[in-house]
Write a protein that holds these residues in place. Structure first.
Motif, mmCIF file in Angstrom:
data_model
loop_
_atom_site.group_PDB
_atom_site.id
_atom_site.type_symbol
_atom_site.label_atom_id
_atom_site.label_comp_id
_atom_site.label_asym_id
_atom_site.label_seq_id
_atom_site.Cartn_x
_atom_site.Cartn_y
_atom_site.Cartn_z
ATOM 1 N N GLU A 63 -0.421 2.334 1.239
ATOM 2 C CA GLU A 63 0.718 2.234 2.162
ATOM 3 C C GLU A 63 0.377 1.364 3.362
ATOM 4 O O GLU A 63 1.201 0.541 3.800
ATOM 5 C CB GLU A 63 1.107 3.643 2.610
ATOM 6 C CG GLU A 63 2.355 3.678 3.488
ATOM 7 C CD GLU A 63 2.722 5.103 3.875
ATOM 8 O OE1 GLU A 63 3.636 5.256 4.715
ATOM 9 O OE2 GLU A 63 2.103 6.049 3.349
ATOM 10 N N ILE A 64 -0.840 1.521 3.882
ATOM 11 C CA ILE A 64 -1.257 0.699 5.031
ATOM 12 C C ILE A 64 -1.335 -0.768 4.643
ATOM 13 O O ILE A 64 -0.914 -1.663 5.398
ATOM 14 C CB ILE A 64 -2.621 1.205 5.557
ATOM 15 C CG1 ILE A 64 -2.466 2.600 6.164
ATOM 16 C CG2 ILE A 64 -3.197 0.248 6.588
ATOM 17 C CD1 ILE A 64 -3.783 3.233 6.580
ATOM 18 N N ALA A 65 -1.857 -1.041 3.439
ATOM 19 C CA ALA A 65 -1.976 -2.429 2.994
ATOM 20 C C ALA A 65 -0.605 -3.086 2.869
ATOM 21 O O ALA A 65 -0.415 -4.263 3.219
ATOM 22 C CB ALA A 65 -2.724 -2.478 1.656
ATOM 23 N N VAL A 66 0.396 -2.347 2.372
ATOM 24 C CA VAL A 66 1.750 -2.896 2.243
ATOM 25 C C VAL A 66 2.323 -3.245 3.609
ATOM 26 O O VAL A 66 2.912 -4.317 3.808
ATOM 27 C CB VAL A 66 2.660 -1.886 1.499
ATOM 28 C CG1 VAL A 66 4.119 -2.343 1.561
ATOM 29 C CG2 VAL A 66 2.227 -1.739 0.058
ATOM 30 N N VAL A 67 2.130 -2.335 4.588
ATOM 31 C CA VAL A 67 2.647 -2.600 5.926
ATOM 32 C C VAL A 67 1.945 -3.803 6.547
ATOM 33 O O VAL A 67 2.564 -4.640 7.217
ATOM 34 C CB VAL A 67 2.490 -1.346 6.810
ATOM 35 C CG1 VAL A 67 2.928 -1.638 8.244
ATOM 36 C CG2 VAL A 67 3.306 -0.196 6.247
#
Length: 727
Positions: A145-149
């Motif tokens: 999720e952090i990588a997508v953001v």
């Protein structure tokens, strides 16, 4: 004329205000007045006061009203505009800032760019989400999720930068450079605002916070805010500069007038809070009342040091090089934080010195004793409760000297003090027989103490570690184990000498490292008119030395730093000396090494030999003569009566809690009362009331069952409170 006056009066009545000037001219003669009836028969009554007024025009009234509004507005302006001098200083400060603006602005823009870049990078990297996940041990499950953001925000950043660049290029080709310059200027203003320097700024770091610091500006605005933050003045209250702020090599000094509703003593009591508001240590802040004709109860002198004023090396005592000393003159004692000399009176008073170990107590006690050694007309008596070498040099000049605090030493001290007490009583008998020219006030004079024919030299009794003698729990009479103790007898004799001896030329110098009310009882401590408190551990110990109520007045020796050896609070409490009886002075005492003391005592011995005043142990006369039975019997009664007699309670020295309880306790109220109930009467919390009562010497009665309370509650004995009040 009468019609015009009548019309003006109607106009003023409509406006609702009449300007009255006492002593103004009366109404014109042609204006009719009230008819006064003839006085009735009987005694003549005094005529009521008549206020005469002068009719003014509407223009004059408007001008007077405008003046009043202007005066009220001026009184509410900040301190920087209250005088021409302070306004000039504010103008100079603003001019300096304007001159430095071309140099400060680019630096502020650069700092703002760094701050903005850090903020942007933190946003792109999702630093807040990342740190939260890491701290909660959920980083592995949240990583996708952090990588997508992060990718999304990176794309937004690239798109935004490209769009901005393309828009700038189009604007340059179609319109010109003027819009770009305007936009660039606006951006630089935003960056400069983000990068400006100010107190409390977080060091321009994303995580670490900065620290507050003193920014003493001459315009006075931050000073007003500090007083308001400390609760010394209200939110809408102003400050008034009586003397413009001055700066020297030591610090800032100024004299301020408080608002009419504030007292200087209240501000001094908030010294620690004010030091916090100014971001300085309290040792660098000095607050003093301005007394006398140049001051009033709302005027305070404020000094803020550039650095710790007590961190420098101590000043050598002038006594080290003095050939002799006249003890009728105050003794050089030390200096204040601002370098002002402080002298210690010895005649007409007695001195109590208290501190924790290794804070310079012995060094302080030896200062007045060294001055006494340098005066050949002074009789010196020394008792060293430690038994070391600190006071051994005085044995060269001491009339009586005691080394150690064993039982034999304590019993010898009793005999020495009995000899002194008998001498005090004898002196008063002889003083009462002298003529008024030689002895005008039933007290010794310099001429009397220096004339060997009278046999009344100034006598100074110095006792170090006095608690070792006062706490000796050995029966005075070996045949009566349950009778009076040795320590009690010593306390009685010291109390008698401290109370009656000053007028006869006797002074005490007592030093202790255990300032405890049980060791030095109130009957003795209350007779010691000068107090010096070095570093102690608690405010209760500070009040034991300086007196009840001093903590509430902002005098607390527990706030002194341990590194400040020889620094203490000096307070005069008897009104007989030049020391203030209301305000303690923080003093860094002079330094006098034992080698200099030994040399001074050698000079004092030579002076005594030349004057023929070397007596007692120093002259080899070690034996103590037995007291005459008649004198001993009289002395026993006087000493016991003085030591055990009731002392009047000084209402000004009562702790605040006792003052408040004295107003709310009923005359017929006795027995146990819940602490919470008493606390509600004086609007305190039960915890604070219990602590203050214990500090005032009122013991707790524990928890008891009382009427109206199903469970045991904390109670206090009303009779114990009355005993502490002295009634």
């Amino acid at each position: 004329m009468a019609e015009r006056a009548h019309k003006q009066r109607e106009e003023l009545d409509e406006m609702g205000e009449l300007v009255v000037f006492p002593g103004a001219a009366a109404a014109p003669a042609d204006e009719p007045g009230p008819v006064t009836p003839p006085p009735a028969a009987g005694p003549v009554q005094p005529a009521p006061e008549v206020l005469t007024g002068e009719l003014i025009t509407d223009a004059e009234y408007q001008r007077s009203k405008a003046r009043k509004l202007a005066e009220q507005a001026v009184s509410k302006l900040p301190a920087k505009w209250q005088s021409a001098e302070s306004a000039k200083q504010a103008g100079a400060a603003l001019a300096g800032r304007a001159a430095a603006l071309p140099f400060r602005y680019p630096a502020a823009v650069g700092r703002g760019a760094v701050v903005s870049a850090r903020a942007w990078w933190s946003w792109v990297r999702v630093a807040d989400f990342y740190d939260a996940a890491k701290s909660s041990d959920s980083l592995a499950s949240r990583w996708q999720e952090i990588a997508v953001v992060r990718r999304r925000r990176g794309v937004v950043t690239v798109a935004g930068a490209g769009t901005t660049g393309l828009a700038g290029l189009v604007t340059e080709l179609t319109v010109g450079s003027v819009p770009l310059l305007v936009a660039g200027g606006a951006v630089s203003l935003v960056l400069a605002a983000a990068g400006r320097r100010k107190d409390g700024s977080p060091g321009r770091q994303a995580v670490l916070g900065g620290s507050r610091s003193l920014a003493m500006l001459l315009d006075g605005d931050n000073l007003i805010e500090a007083f308001r933050a400390a609760g010394a003045i209200g939110k809408g209250d102003p400050l008034y500069f009586v003397e413009r702020p001055r700066q020297d090599s030591t610090g800032w000094s100024m004299v301020l007038d408080l608002p009419p509703s504030r007292r200087a003593s209240d501000v001094i009591a908030k010294r620690e809070a004010l030091a916090s508001a100014l971001a300085v240590d309290e040792v660098r802040l000095i607050l003093e009342r301005v007394r006398g004709d140049r001051g009033h109860a709302g005027r305070v002198a404020l000094w803020i040091g550039h650095s710790d004023p007590y961190a420098a090396d101590p000043v050598p005592s002038p006594l080290a090089s003095a050939a002799s000393w006249d003890l009728w003159r105050p003794v050089p004692f030390g200096a204040t934080a601002r370098g002002a000399d402080v002298s210690l009176p010895v005649v007409w008073t007695s001195l109590l010195i208290g501190a924790i170990p290794r804070q310079g107590k012995t060094f302080v006690a030896r200062l007045p004793l060294t001055a006494a050694a340098l005066d050949p007309h002074v009789r010196l008596i020394i008792a060293d409760g430690k038994g070391g070498k600190d006071f051994r040099p005085f044995e060269q000049v001491a009339h009586r000297s005691i080394r150690g605090s064993r039982e034999a030493d304590a019993r010898r001290l009793i005999r020495v003090l009995e000899e002194c007490a008998a001498d005090v009583a004898d002196r008063f008998d002889r003083l009462s027989e002298m003529d008024d020219e030689l002895c005008p006030e039933s007290k010794v004079t310099p001429e009397i103490t220096r004339d060997p024919a009278h046999g009344m030299p100034l006598t100074v009794i110095g006792i170090d570690e006095v608690q070792n003698f006062l706490g000796m729990d050995v029966p005075l009479d070996e045949d009566n184990p349950k009778g009076k103790k040795v320590g009690q007898r010593i306390c009685e004799l010291l109390t008698f000498i401290a109370k009656t001896g000053p007028a006869a030329g006797y002074s005490l110098v007592l030093a202790t490292q255990k300032p405890d009310a049980q060791v030095i009882p109130d009957g003795l401590r209350g007779q010691l008119g000068t107090r010096f408190a070095l570093k102690v551990m608690t405010y209760q110990a500070s009040e034991t030395i300086l007196g009840a109520g001093t903590y509430r007045a902002g005098m607390d020796a527990s706030k002194l730093l341990t590194s400040h050896k020889g620094v203490g609070l000096l307070l005069g409490a008897d009104g007989e000396t030049e020391l203030s009886a209301g305000d303690a002075v923080t003093v860094r005492t002079h330094l006098l090494h034992i080698a200099a003391i030994r040399a001074a005592c050698e000079r004092g011995r030579v002076l005594r030999e030349q004057a023929g005043t070397l007596t007692g142990d120093a002259a080899g006369q070690n034996d103590l003569a037995d007291l005459d039975p008649t004198v001993a019997a009289r002395l026993a009664g006087e000493v016991t009566a003085t030591a055990t007699g009731p002392e009047p309670v000084d209402a000004e020295l009562l702790p605040e809690v006792l003052e408040l309880l004295a107003d709310v306790l009923g005359d017929d109220e006795h027995g146990l009362v819940p602490v919470a109930e008493l606390a509600a009467r004086i609007e305190w919390t039960p915890k604070r009331l219990g602590e203050e009562l214990r500090a005032a010497g009122v013991p707790s009665a524990g928890k008891r069952r009382v009427e109206g309370h199903p469970n045991p509650v904390a109670v206090v004995d009303v009779d114990a409170i009355r005993a502490a009040l002295g009634g």
